[in-house]
Design a protein around this motif. Sequence first.
Motif, PDB file in Angstrom:
ATOM      1  N   ASP A   2      47.694 -91.419 -65.273  1.00 19.24           N
ATOM      2  CA  ASP A   2      46.781 -90.468 -64.661  1.00 19.24           C
ATOM      3  C   ASP A   2      45.353 -90.973 -64.764  1.00 19.24           C
ATOM      4  OD1 ASP A   2      48.802 -88.595 -64.160  1.00 19.24           O
ATOM      5  OD2 ASP A   2      48.572 -87.711 -66.150  1.00 19.24           O
ATOM      6  N   LEU A   3      44.540 -90.554 -63.819  1.00 19.54           N
ATOM      7  CA  LEU A   3      43.111 -90.836 -63.888  1.00 19.54           C
ATOM      8  C   LEU A   3      42.490 -89.850 -64.863  1.00 19.54           C
ATOM      9  CD1 LEU A   3      40.517 -92.228 -62.892  1.00 19.54           C
ATOM     10  CD2 LEU A   3      40.389 -90.465 -61.129  1.00 19.54           C
ATOM     11  N   ALA A   4      41.757 -90.354 -65.819  1.00 21.32           N
ATOM     12  CA  ALA A   4      41.074 -89.495 -66.793  1.00 21.32           C
ATOM     13  C   ALA A   4      39.583 -89.781 -66.718  1.00 21.32           C
ATOM     14  CB  ALA A   4      41.590 -89.770 -68.192  1.00 21.32           C
ATOM     15  N   SER A  61      40.980 -88.124 -74.514  1.00 22.50           N
ATOM     16  CA  SER A  61      41.980 -88.944 -73.825  1.00 22.50           C
ATOM     17  C   SER A  61      41.990 -90.303 -74.508  1.00 22.50           C
ATOM     18  CB  SER A  61      41.624 -89.129 -72.347  1.00 22.50           C
ATOM     19  OG  SER A  61      41.758 -87.917 -71.650  1.00 22.50           O
TER      20      SER A  61
END
Length: 81
Positions: A2-4, A61
């Motif tokens: 996922d893009l964080a 994250s």
Amino acid sequence: MDLAEGRRWSKALNSGAGLRDSWAEALFRFSFCFGNRARRGLFHGDPHPGNYLLHDDGTVSILDFGYIKRYTTARHRAGGE
């Protein structure tokens, strides 16, 4: 994957004490030496500030899981390396 998005360590240093405490607790719970190793038998071998994104809600994250070691059950119980 996922893009964080979040604050990098250098930007987070000027945040309020309460938020920094939340991030510290999250990192301690994840902890490459105590948390994950004790609970799951995992060792995160690349824990440096560049591998963390810090969020306004106090969460973190964790990036770059390129160096993870999983301990066997026997070795984990024995405290092996």
